[in-house]
Every structure is written in structure tokens, then in C-alpha cells.
Write a protein that holds these residues in place. Structure first.
Motif, short mmCIF file in Angstrom:
data_model
loop_
_atom_site.label_atom_id
_atom_site.label_comp_id
_atom_site.label_asym_id
_atom_site.label_seq_id
_atom_site.Cartn_x
_atom_site.Cartn_y
_atom_site.Cartn_z
N LYS A 449 49.14 -19.61 17.74
CA LYS A 449 48.82 -20.32 16.50
C LYS A 449 47.34 -20.11 16.16
O LYS A 449 46.46 -20.29 17.00
N THR A 450 47.10 -19.73 14.90
CA THR A 450 45.76 -19.31 14.47
C THR A 450 45.41 -19.98 13.15
O THR A 450 46.24 -20.05 12.24
N ILE A 451 44.18 -20.48 13.05
CA ILE A 451 43.67 -21.03 11.78
C ILE A 451 42.50 -20.17 11.33
O ILE A 451 41.55 -19.96 12.09
N ILE A 500 51.79 -27.64 13.36
CA ILE A 500 51.24 -28.43 14.46
C ILE A 500 52.29 -28.83 15.48
O ILE A 500 51.96 -29.37 16.54
N ALA A 522 46.54 -30.01 16.11
CA ALA A 522 47.14 -28.70 16.38
C ALA A 522 47.00 -28.38 17.86
O ALA A 522 46.13 -27.62 18.27
N CYS A 525 46.98 -24.61 19.02
CA CYS A 525 46.11 -23.63 18.35
C CYS A 525 45.27 -22.90 19.39
O CYS A 525 44.50 -23.50 20.13
N ARG A 526 45.40 -21.58 19.44
CA ARG A 526 44.71 -20.76 20.44
C ARG A 526 43.60 -19.90 19.83
O ARG A 526 42.81 -19.32 20.57
N ILE A 528 40.77 -19.71 16.50
CA ILE A 528 40.11 -20.20 15.29
C ILE A 528 39.23 -19.08 14.77
O ILE A 528 38.47 -18.47 15.53
N ARG A 546 39.66 -28.35 16.53
CA ARG A 546 41.05 -27.95 16.29
C ARG A 546 41.62 -27.19 17.49
O ARG A 546 42.83 -27.08 17.63
N GLY A 547 40.74 -26.61 18.32
CA GLY A 547 41.24 -25.79 19.43
C GLY A 547 41.08 -26.43 20.79
O GLY A 547 41.55 -25.86 21.78
#
Length: 821
Positions: A449-451, A500, A522, A525-526, A528, A546-547
Motif C-alpha cells: 500500500k502506497t500513498i 485502509i 492506514a 501502508c509501506r 510514502i 501514515r507509515g
């Protein structure tokens, strides 16, 4: 019985625990043995992830569950009675426990950390351990608690029967807040890093106050919980706040059914009807800042409540506006000024114009990102800095350069502050998407998961398109592989819950501007990605947060952060991993403008969102020298065919002290290698003494030294031996081809028969072309060209057996590294 022959556990069982029973301590509710209160720091070395040793107290004594007041460190009888005191004091400081004891089974040493006792440290007999009532009387006197405040402080925590209890720092935060309120303080600030359970902590505070008869004698105990994201309110109601049941409702007109973690779906109770009339029969109200206030009078729903309606208000993410005197959200707090107000934040604001501490006072409790990482509750991170030529060198259009619409581009130098805000270079966006995709592919997991944080919603849309084109194969499998989730994109917002949700595979890559920068849990999340400037330390901490959540079920123990815009310069701030952000009073020659600007208000609440004021908007997008035209949106200039390239790429590493080491990959590798091998001679001895050369490479990788990465940076076809000699000791390197040709010229294989010589020649070619170091592994004989020479057994027998084969290969390796410049 010889005490000295007993183990530490025996001492506890036979002497310390009976002494506690004799003093009146209850085994079920007051005594906890071998309490592990941290998880152990997560250590990342290359692809290897380890946990450091957690901290464990031999005994924690609580007057009531989760109200700890004493700690005991035990030793076996070969130690003196006070040998564990320094360790015990360290643990007690972390746990905020005032009374500390040590014992070896002969007696106790008692240390009073409150400073009340004189002397602070005394010896006690084994039969003189103080009773719970004695220690509580000391505690009550030290804290200045009267009988009414004592009743509030001793109110029970909520216990769901699962055996799950709050973590030690959550206990500290809850107790600090309750004690402050019990003594009459009505403004409380709790600072807890993102991912450390602020909402659960808030629930326990509210629960204990709500259950306390003394807190509000007339029985009307009404609570308002304020947040700035719909998803936070909804998930809070069905998860952490679920025990409040039918006494709880949301200040909204929109009915909603929510999936609860590990359980059935739940219909949210609403406190507003279609005409926004309030049902005052509930006790716990949850609402958005944006839902109950706004710039227009009709939006100020909070005024429908009398000023004394609420007894307690809890403000989540209170840095986002409640600290500003002219903030629309501050209106709510002022209206209910008689209520006890608790602010929760990971990043308190402190500027000349906005101050949490001025409003709430100094934090009653702080648990920082650094503490969370050191304790092992939060994930550490790797930072990858990527420098694009246009960002570093700037861009000046050619004379007469036309944009996509045929207009002449203004002749000036455009820099990183302009890109994607006023000037768009699509080649730069394509390059960024390509680099993100390359990282995912090289990691071996394209489903992490990436933002991707972009400049604005339009930039997020272009980034989405670029990522789709780079990942067309997975987008063909599911169109939700890449999605934009921003305030104006309903389809994207509808997928936020799936993003999420650890159980949901899609979406994987999401582009956003600010929607995901705060409050979104999240957990998996791995990665950012920062492709916009971040001028606020507050927002930067939120984004990093977030990470930082650990998710053990999916083996998410750390995360990576790719920085295209130099945003990680914030790591240089000494406050980043430490105390809340503060600023000094500007001196005579210092600029008056506060360095920490307020982020824009949330953009994801649709009809209920507050339109940003001019000041808030300008704070985010102002560029010195290029003011916006009042009353109109920014017109972006699109210039095609300019091109962009990577001019530098480096990784920042966490050192043994938890600090980010900012140096080139080559410099970092050199420093780390020289710690292991002080001189070239030390390394040569180690290399020559190791029969399996690959073992050295694996040892280095386990410590986070990936030699492949430095080889790529150097752009040379070198094997690990030459890389180490060259990088660490500035020795002239030889390529694998040069080493292989030197061995051939020496004709070192002439003592073997034809078949054995053919095998050694082929092994040498394997080394030269592929860099194979495990030449003595017989499995190498199962692939071409060896399969055409005979079976594995036949080829090994050509050397007289396995021992002869291994000896020949080791001679070959020694010959390869005989030339050392």
C-alpha cells in the motif's frame, strides 16, 4: 537451604511474593509479575527485520488495576539487596511509577522517587514491605488528592473481558489526564505520536469520568468528541467507543452502516433529524468540526446547545485549528468554555500566532515518535532521496517558448516551488511515476500500500494517470490498482475504507494532496512518496505518521519514504523525533514570519466542509514574489517536451542511536565497512580465511549494507571483494573480467585432467559473466554449461570426489584474489 543456589525466579517465588502477601497485596488485582511493557525496537538490516529485547519488570504493584504505584526489581542471592536499583529507577521513570524496590530475598531497598521521603532510599526487612494502604496514602498526599478527587482518580478502567489492556504509555496518559481533572484543571493537552492509540486513550478517559459519580453530581454527564474526518468518527463509534452503546450518537443527518473490525456491521445512531434538529437525550455525542460550525450563521449548529450542555469536550487532532484564536473551530471551545476540554494531538502547534500550549497549558503527557520507535510499538523507516535535474537546476524557457495552449511562457527561472503549482512539466511527472514503479518492482512486492502526496488535486490526477501507464499490467487485472483519493473525487473517497482495510487488496497506489495526511489509520501502508513541498513540521510529522503503524499479521514492520522534493530536510530539526515542535522568540535580525505555517483545512467532507478562509488558503500556496490574482484560481502553464532526469539518488539510514545519517550511499558504506574492517589488511585476512566468500556478503547484507546498491551507484562491474577494497580503502579495483583473464594467463589448472579443467574453466566463466561467488556449491553443476559435460557425480569424480572438487574451487578463488592493487 542455601539461598545462593536459588535462581532469581526461586527467590521471587519463595521470598518476595510471600512478603507481598504478608503485607496485604492481592495476587489477583494488585500484583503482576514479569511484566513486559515494551515490545523491543524493530531493527531493519537490509531485508532482515529483528526485534530488540523488550523491557520487563519483575513486579509491578497497582493500587487498583492500571493504577501502578510501585515496582520491584529482583535479583538472585549472589547479588546484594540493592543491586538492581539503577535498572529499576530507569524502568520506573518510563512507567511513571513513584515507589521503587529491589530485593535479593534477604530484604528490600526502598527508593521514593517523589522527593518527599528523607532520606529517599532506605533498607527494609523482608517483613517490613509497606501495605497497599500505606503506599496509597503516600501517593495521595504527594498528589494533593482530597476525598472527592481521589474517587475520580480511582474510578475503574473499562475492561472488555478479552484480557487486552492499555499499553503502559496509554495508562500514563489516562492517569495524567484524570489526575489533572480531579485536581480542578479544565484544559488538558495530551501529545501522542501518530499510531499510538490516541482514540483508545480518549475512550478510557471519557469512560472513567463518565462512570464517576463525583465528576458531575447532578447526573448529567454529557460528552462531545470532535474530529475532522468522517471516517474517524465512524470508525471510533463502531470500535473504540462501542461500549457506550445506545447512549452515543453522531451529530449528522446522514444514516450510515459501518463494518466493525472483526464483527458484524453496525448502524450509527444519529442525533440530528432531516431538519438538523438536535436530539438531546444522548450522553455521548461525536461530530465533525465542519458539521457543527462554519463561516455562515446557519452553519453554527453548536449554538443550538446551551453553553453548559457538555461537561467534557475531547478535541482530536487539536493542532488543526482549535489553537488559533480566530479559528472557526475555536468558536466551539469558547461557546462551551465551562466544560473540561482535552486536546489530543501528535504535533502541537507553536508559532507566534497559533499556540496549543497557550490555550491548553503545557502537555500533561507526551509520548513521542522516537519513544514509540524505541519501544517497538511504531515502525522505523528508510528514507530515499531522489533529486531531479529540473528541481535542482531550475528551468528557464527558451526565448519564445510556447506552452501547450500556444501562449509564450514568461522568461524567468522556475524552480521546485513552481513545478506542478504554476508550471507543469509532464516529463517530470512521468519520471517520478517511473521511479516509484521501479522501487515497487525492485522490492519484489508491487502490492504494498502506497500513498503519493502531490501538490494539489490536479497534480494528483496527472500522477494517477502516469502511474496507471507505468503499471498497465496490474491495472488491467483491477482498475482500482491506482486511484486518486481527494476531496473532489467521490469515487476515490468511496475507496478510502478499502485502502485502509488490511483485508482489502485494492486499491494499492493512491495519489492525494492532503486528504490522507492526517487521521487515516492506514496500518499496512509501506511506502510514502513526497512529491510536494511541505513547509510545516506539523504536517510533515502527520504524513510520516501514515507509515509508522506496525501490522504484524502482514509482516509490516517498517516503511519506506521516497522524497522527490527535499521535504525530509525536516529530519535535520532536532525536535523531529523528540519533544513537541516549539519555536523561539525572533531576535532583532530574525524574520518575523513564523517558520511553521498552518496546513489547509480538511477537504474531504463534502457538504459539511468549511470553505477555507483567504488566510488559510494563502498560507498553503503563497510563493514569495508571485502572489495569486485575487478572486480567481491559479492558471497552470503546461510546457511539453522539456525532459527531466535523475541527477542524484541516495538513501538515508537510521544509525544505532536512531538518527538519520545524511550522507551518500558510498560514504555511508565506507564508514560502515571501516567499522568492521579497520584496515585493508584486516579485510584481506578475513576474506582469505573464509572458504565460502558469499558468507561475507550475507553478513554485510544482514547489517544493512547492500553491495549491489553501491555497485549500481558506481556503475562498475565489480565483485564484492573489489567493491569493498575500492570503497573502504580506495584500492584500485579490477573488474571480474580482468581477474578472470589473469587467472587464465597463469594456467593454474594444468595439474588437473581434461574434464576437471573444463569444469574449472566453466566456473571461471560463471564468475566473470554472472559474478557467482558460491562456486564450491555442487548445485552449480546442475545448470548449463555443466549439464552438457556429464552428470554431477561424474564431474565431481573428475576431481577425485567432493573434497577434491571443493579444494580445487578454493584454489581457484585464491587465484582470483591474488592480484590486489
Amino acid at each position: 537451604m542455601d539461598k545462593r543456589s536459588l535462581t532469581e525466579r526461586d527467590i521471587c517465588t519463595q521470598f518476595i511474593t510471600p512478603a507481598l502477601y504478608d503485607a496485604g497485596w492481592d495476587s489477583q488485582t494488585q500484583i503482576r509479575e514479569e511484566v513486559s511493557f515494551t515490545k523491543g525496537r524493530i531493527i531493519v538490516r537490509g531485508k532482515m527485520v529483528m526485534r530488540g529485547q523488550g523491557k520487563r519488570a519483575d513486579y509491578i504493584l497497582s493500587y487498583k488495576p492500571n493504577i501502578p504505584i510501585a515496582l520491584i526489581e529482583a535479583k538472585d542471592n549472589s547479588h546484594s539487596v540493592g543491586d538492581g536499583m539503577q535498572q529499576a529507577l530507569d524502568y520506573a521513570e518510563t512507567l511513571r511509577i513513584p515507589y521503587v524496590f529491589t530485593s535479593n530475598g534477604d530484604g528490600f531497598v526502598f527508593h521514593d522517587r517523589t522527593g518527599v521521603s528523607t532520606p529517599p532510599e532506605v533498607n527494609l526487612g523482608l517483613d517490613a514491605f509497606p501495605s497497599p494502604a500505606d503506599l496509597w496514602a503516600r501517593f495521595r498526599s504527594w498528589k494533593g488528592l482530597d476525598s472527592e478527587s481521589e474517587e475520580i482518580v480511582l474510578q475503574d478502567y473499562h475492561d472488555d473481558g478479552s484480557g487486552k489492556g492499555p499499553r503502559y504509555y496509554q495508562v500514563n496518559a489516562v492517569n495524567a489526564a484524570i489526575e489533572a481533572i480531579a485536581k480542578g484543571q479544565d484544559r488538558i493537552l495530551l501529545v501522542m505520536a501518530t499510531g499510538t492509540g490516541k482514540t483508545y486513550t480518549a475512550f478510557q478517559i471519557i469512560w472513567r469520568l463518565w462512570k464517576s459519580r463525583r465528576w458531575n453530581p447532578d447526573g448529567n454527564k454529557r460528552v462531545l468528541f470532535l474530529a475532522d474526518r468522517n471516517v474517524l468518527i465512524d470508525q471510533t463509534m463502531v470500535n473504540d467507543f462501542r461500549p457506550f452503546g445506545a447512549t452515543m450518537a453522531k451529530l449528522s443527518t446522514k444514516a450510515k452502516t459501518i463494518e466493525r473490525q472483526g464483527g458484524p456491521s453496525v448502524d450509527l445512531s444519529l442525533a440530528l433529524d432531516r431538519k438538523r434538529r438536535i436530539d438531546t437525550a444522548f450522553e455521548i455525542y461525536l461530530g465533525l468540526y465542519q458539521a457543527i460550525t462554519g463561516p455562515e450563521e446557519r452553519q453554527k449548529l453548536y449554538r443550538e446547545f446551551s453553553p453548559d450542555f457538555f461537561d467534557l469536550i475531547v478535541i482530536d487532532e487539536c493542532h488543526r485549528g482549535s489553537a488559533a484564536e480566530d479559528s472557526a473551530w475555536r468558536e466551539i471551545l469558547t461557546h462551551f468554555s465551562d466544560a473540561t476540554q482535552i486536546g489530543l494531538t501528535a504535533t502541537p502547534k507553536e508559532t507566534e500566532y497559533i499556540s496549543n500550549t497557550e490555550y491548553f497549558g503545557e502537555p500533561a503527557f507526551t509520548y513521542s515518535l522516537k519513544q514509540g520507535i524505541n519501544d517497538g510499538f511504531l515502525a522505523p523507516y528508510k528514507v530515499i532521496k531522489v533529486h531531479i535535474d529540473r528541481d535542482v537546476e531550475g528551468y528557464r524557457p527558451e526565448l519564445g517558448q510556447l506552452d501547450r495552449d500556444g501562449n509564450e511562457v514568461e522568461d524567468r527561472i522556475y524552480n521546485v516551488k513552481d513545478f506542478d503549482r504554476t508550471l507543469v512539466l509532464d516529463d517530470r511527472t512521468l519520471l517520478t511515476a517511473k521511479k516509484i514503479t521501479a522501487f515497487l518492482k525492485e522490492s519484489g512486492d508491487r502490492f504494498q500500500k502506497t500513498i503519493v502526496f502531490c501538490v494539489d488535486q490536479e497534480h494528483a490526477a496527472r500522477m494517477r494517470q502516469a502511474l496507471i501507464n507505468e503499471n498497465a499490467d496490474l491495472v488491467a487485472e483491477n482498475a482500482r490498482y491506482v486511484m486518486r483519493i481527494t476531496g473532489s473525487d467521490k469515487e476515490g473517497q468511496d475507496q478510502l475504507g478499502n485502502f485502509i482495510d488490511p483485508e482489502s487488496k485494492w486499491p494499492v497506489l493512491v495519489t492525494t494532496s492532503r486528504l490522507l495526511s492526517t487521521g487515516v489509520d492506514a496500518q499496512t501502508c509501506r511506502l510514502i512518496v513526497l512529491d510536494r513541498e511541505i513547509g510545516s513540521m506539523t504536517e510533515f510529522k502527520q504524513i510520516v505518521g501514515r507509515g509508522t503503524r506496525v501490522h504484524e499479521d502482514t509482516k509490516k514492520y517498517y516503511f519506506s519514504l521516497i522524497d522527490f522534493r527535499g521535504a525530509t530536510a525536516h529530519f535535520a530539526d532536532p525536535d523531529f523525533d523528540g519533544d513537541p515542535v516549539q519555536i523561539y522568540t525572533p531576535g532583532v535580525d530574525d524574520p518575523m514570519t513564523p517558520p511553521d505555517e498552518d496546513p489547509s483545512p480538511p477537504e474531504d467532507e463534502g457538504e459539511e466542509a468549511i470553505p477555507p478562509s483567504c488566510d488559510e488558503g494563502a498560507t498553503i500556496i503563497d510563493q514569495p514574489g508571485y502572489p495569486l490574482v485575487p478572486g480567481g484560481p491559479v492558471r497552470k502553464i503546461y510546457v511539453d517536451g522539456v525532459g527531466a532526469r535523475i541527477i542524484a539518488e541516495r538513501v538515508e539510514y537510521l544509525d544505532e542511536n536512531g538518527k538519520l545519517v545524511t550522507e551518500s550511499l558510498r560514504d555511508f558504506t565506507k564508514t560502515a565497512l571501516k567499522k568492521r574492517y579497520a584496515t585493508l589488511d584486516d579485510f584481506l585476512k578475513r576474506w582469505n580465511a573464509t572458504e565460502r566468500k558469499q558468507a561475507i556478503v550475507e553478513e554485510l547484507e544482514a547489517e544493512g549494507l547492500a553491495l549491489d546498491a553501491i555497485a549500481d551507484e558506481l556503475g562498475k562491474n565489480l565483485d564484492p571483494f573489489d567493491l569493498i577494497c575500492h570503497v573502504a580503502f580506495d584500492a584500485k579495483p579490477l573488474t571480474r573480467r580482468e581477474r578472470a583473464e589473469t587467472v587464465k594467463k597463469r594456467d593454474v589448472f594444468n595439474k588437473y585432467g581434461p574434464q576437471a579443467r573444463a569444469v574449472l574453466d566453466a566456473l571461471l566463466e560463471k564468475y566473470r559473466d554472472e559474478g557467482v561467488l558460491t562456486l564450491d556449491d555442487a548445485n552449480v553443476l546442475k545448470v548449463t554449461p555443466f549439464t552438457a559435460m556429464g552428470s554431477v557425480v561424474q564431474l565431481i569424480n573428475a576431481f577425485g570426489g567432493k573434497a577434491g572438487f571443493e579444494k580445487a574451487v578454493h584454489e581457484l578463488q585464491n587465484a582470483l584474489y591474488q592480484e590486489t592493487a
